[in-house]
Design an enzyme around this catalytic site. Structure first.
Site, PDB file in Angstrom:
ATOM      1  N   SER A  49     131.907 -36.500  93.324  1.00  0.00           N
ATOM      2  CA  SER A  49     131.469 -37.593  92.454  1.00  0.00           C
ATOM      3  C   SER A  49     130.627 -37.149  91.263  1.00  0.00           C
ATOM      4  O   SER A  49     130.583 -37.855  90.268  1.00  0.00           O
ATOM      5  CB  SER A  49     130.719 -38.636  93.274  1.00  0.00           C
ATOM      6  N   HIS A  66     136.834 -41.190  95.396  1.00  0.00           N
ATOM      7  CA  HIS A  66     137.205 -41.151  93.973  1.00  0.00           C
ATOM      8  C   HIS A  66     138.666 -40.763  93.741  1.00  0.00           C
ATOM      9  O   HIS A  66     139.123 -40.759  92.607  1.00  0.00           O
ATOM     10  CB  HIS A  66     136.298 -40.167  93.217  1.00  0.00           C
ATOM     11  N   ASP A 101     136.488 -37.455 102.639  1.00  0.00           N
ATOM     12  CA  ASP A 101     136.091 -38.692 101.953  1.00  0.00           C
ATOM     13  C   ASP A 101     136.777 -38.680 100.586  1.00  0.00           C
ATOM     14  O   ASP A 101     136.475 -37.819  99.751  1.00  0.00           O
ATOM     15  CB  ASP A 101     134.560 -38.691 101.826  1.00  0.00           C
ATOM     16  N   ASN A 131     133.182 -47.132  87.910  1.00  0.00           N
ATOM     17  CA  ASN A 131     134.115 -46.536  88.870  1.00  0.00           C
ATOM     18  C   ASN A 131     135.394 -47.356  89.005  1.00  0.00           C
ATOM     19  O   ASN A 131     136.244 -47.040  89.835  1.00  0.00           O
ATOM     20  CB  ASN A 131     133.475 -46.455  90.254  1.00  0.00           C
ATOM     21  N   GLU A 150     135.218 -33.684 100.362  1.00  0.00           N
ATOM     22  CA  GLU A 150     135.686 -34.835  99.596  1.00  0.00           C
ATOM     23  C   GLU A 150     136.952 -34.465  98.845  1.00  0.00           C
ATOM     24  O   GLU A 150     137.197 -33.294  98.567  1.00  0.00           O
ATOM     25  CB  GLU A 150     134.596 -35.263  98.602  1.00  0.00           C
ATOM     26  N   HIS A 191     128.678 -36.229  99.295  1.00  0.00           N
ATOM     27  CA  HIS A 191     127.955 -37.467  98.983  1.00  0.00           C
ATOM     28  C   HIS A 191     126.787 -37.691  99.951  1.00  0.00           C
ATOM     29  O   HIS A 191     126.862 -37.321 101.127  1.00  0.00           O
ATOM     30  CB  HIS A 191     128.948 -38.624  99.102  1.00  0.00           C
ATOM     31  N   LYS A 224     135.863 -48.524  94.141  1.00  0.00           N
ATOM     32  CA  LYS A 224     136.164 -47.733  92.954  1.00  0.00           C
ATOM     33  C   LYS A 224     137.517 -48.177  92.384  1.00  0.00           C
ATOM     34  O   LYS A 224     137.600 -49.255  91.831  1.00  0.00           O
ATOM     35  CB  LYS A 224     136.019 -46.268  93.293  1.00  0.00           C
TER      36      LYS A 224
HETATM   37  C1  LIG Z   1     130.901 -44.200  96.337  1.00  0.00           C
HETATM   38  C2  LIG Z   1     131.017 -43.224  97.431  1.00  0.00           C
HETATM   39  C3  LIG Z   1     130.722 -43.562  98.755  1.00  0.00           C
HETATM   40  C4  LIG Z   1     130.118 -44.881  99.134  1.00  0.00           C
HETATM   41  O1  LIG Z   1     131.069 -45.868  99.163  1.00  0.00           O
HETATM   42  P1  LIG Z   1     130.613 -47.387  99.063  1.00  0.00           P
HETATM   43  O2  LIG Z   1     131.795 -48.153  99.456  1.00  0.00           O
HETATM   44  O3  LIG Z   1     130.189 -47.590  97.645  1.00  0.00           O
HETATM   45  O4  LIG Z   1     129.458 -47.544 100.022  1.00  0.00           O
HETATM   46  C5  LIG Z   1     130.963 -42.640  99.744  1.00  0.00           C
HETATM   47  N1  LIG Z   1     131.433 -41.407  99.437  1.00  0.00           N
HETATM   48  C6  LIG Z   1     131.680 -41.036  98.168  1.00  0.00           C
HETATM   49  C7  LIG Z   1     132.207 -39.668  97.900  1.00  0.00           C
HETATM   50  C8  LIG Z   1     131.477 -41.923  97.133  1.00  0.00           C
HETATM   51  O5  LIG Z   1     131.711 -41.547  95.879  1.00  0.00           O
END
Ligand SMILES: *Cc1c(COP(=O)(O)O)cnc(C)c1O
Length: 383
Positions: A179, A207, A204, A47, A175, A133, A236
């Site tokens: 992901s 990515h 969120d 990532n 999101e 997620h 990421k």
């Molecule tokens: C990776 C991810 C998370 C978690 O984030 P971390 O900082 O790794 O705990 C949350 N939401 C999405 C969409 C992700 O891809």
């Protein structure tokens, strides 16, 4: 049933369904390579989209931060753990993304859990994209509110759920970039539908941040949408770890009162916040890395069209190749690994049944040769 029998039977079931998870310790991992048991693989599972985890300026900043502040924060931010390095980084982030406030969290998982737990009450509805997620869906399931899921990226489905009678408030969750599919949400339409019923929108962009839009400001900025709550993560494209919630002044103050993951947890090391400031600087400045990543995505997609696998409509660094059956996906990943390529087979229940896939992630650190050699190996393995 005793604890021992319960645990044994759960493990047995996992083994029987070929879904037993193990972790493999590597000796070194970067955006481009992974060293495992002394063998070097081309890494197509990272990532670290811009290769920032190995950036000299960020490494130096973390070292300097440790020299200035030590290695730990010493406590919750509500006691003595909140440091000027946290404050400066929060202010930089808020200014960069155009929000009144930013609050740092130890991880994206914690940020999502904290926000949902702090907001949701019994009569509320949480209306989330079906493919959200696990950190979002789990928090919603464990909350006292009712969780309802709308069909993936389907605004009509969202509107149907929003129109249902509810006594409480509505929280809509989606999101920026998904992901497992790599596709983007229609944020403007989702925001409009949410505003129309007086709901709150949480996006969120784990990515999207760092990768999409001008200076890597992410999916919301690119689509000109300002959600009520934007979660960005630093594990990421920022190449480090941690997360931030961007929001209004009252929302930040509310979370500081009620977000238990903030109050009852040790704050991130100030040195990490210091390194994150440097990472932000690298992310903003390095448009060339985003351009390189886009070129790599285009090169991969062009080549992958020739494969007998379904390529998804993703324009992002996440490029899943749909295989279908679990065992075929696992075998393909194993064959590629023997040839020096590290990529992951993703199976149900992480993705819908019958859509087992090879999840290829591309980074700016890959060269054209890296991508061509992966494509060649994929042709050979699927012929
Ligand atoms: C990776 C991810 C998370 C978690 O984030 P971390 O900082 O790794 O705990 C949350 N939401 C999405 C969409 C992700 O891809």
């Amino acid at each position: 049933m005793s604890w021992q029998r319960r645990i044994d039977s759960a493990l047995e079931q996992r083994r029987a369904t070929d879904s037993f998870r193990v972790r493999l310790a590597n000796q070194q991992g970067s955006a481009r390579y992974l060293v495992q048991d002394g063998t070097r693989y081309l890494n197509f599972s990272s990532n670290d989209y811009l290769g920032v985890s190995q950036h000299a300026e960020v490494i130096t900043a973390w070292q300097q931060g440790a020299e200035i502040y030590g290695v730990g924060s010493g406590g919750s931010g509500h006691v003595t753990g909140y440091n000027e390095a946290h404050q400066q980084f929060e202010q930089q982030l808020a200014a960069w993304l155009g929000f009144p406030r930013a609050l740092l969290f130890i991880s994206g998982f914690a940020a999502n859990q904290a926000v949902i737990a702090a907001l949701a009450e019994k009569t509320d509805s949480i209306i989330a994209d079906k493919l959200s997620h696990a950190s979002l869906l789990e928090a919603a399931m464990h909350s006292p509110a009712q969780l309802r899921r709308f069909a993936h990226n389907d605004v009509a489905s969202l509107q149907t759920l929003l129109a249902q009678q509810t006594d409480g408030e509505q929280l809509v969750i989606t999101e920026g970039v998904f992901s497992m599919d790599g596709d983007a949400a229609p944020l403007a339409e989702i925001a409009q539908a949410t505003r129309y019923v007086g709901g709150l929108l949480m996006v969120d962009d784990a990515h999207g941040i760092g990768v999409i839009g001008s200076e890597g400001r992410g999916s919301c900025y690119q689509q000109q949408v300002q959600p009520d709550i934007l979660v960005v993560t630093f594990g990421k494209a920022f190449g480090v770890s941690g997360a931030a919630v961007l929001c209004s002044e009252p929302m930040a103050n509310y979370l500081l009162q009620f977000a238990r993951h903030l109050i009852y947890s040790t704050a991130m090391p100030p040195a990490q916040a210091y390194a994150l400031s440097a990472a932000l600087d690298v992310v903003r400045r390095n448009e060339s890395r985003r351009v390189q990543l886009q070129a790599n995505i285009a090169r991969f997609r062009k080549g992958a069209e020739q494969l007998p696998l379904k390529l998804m409509a993703s324009q992002t660094a996440i490029q899943p190749l749909i295989v279908g059956e679990n065992q075929i996906a696992v075998n393909l990943a194993a064959t590629l690994r023997e040839q020096g390529f590290w990529l992951t087979a993703i199976r149900p229940p992480t993705v819908p049944a019958g859509t087992a896939r090879l999840r290829v992630t591309l980074t700016a650190s890959h060269t054209s040769d890296d991508i061509d050699s992966l494509l060649e190996a994929l042709y050979d393995a699927t012929r």
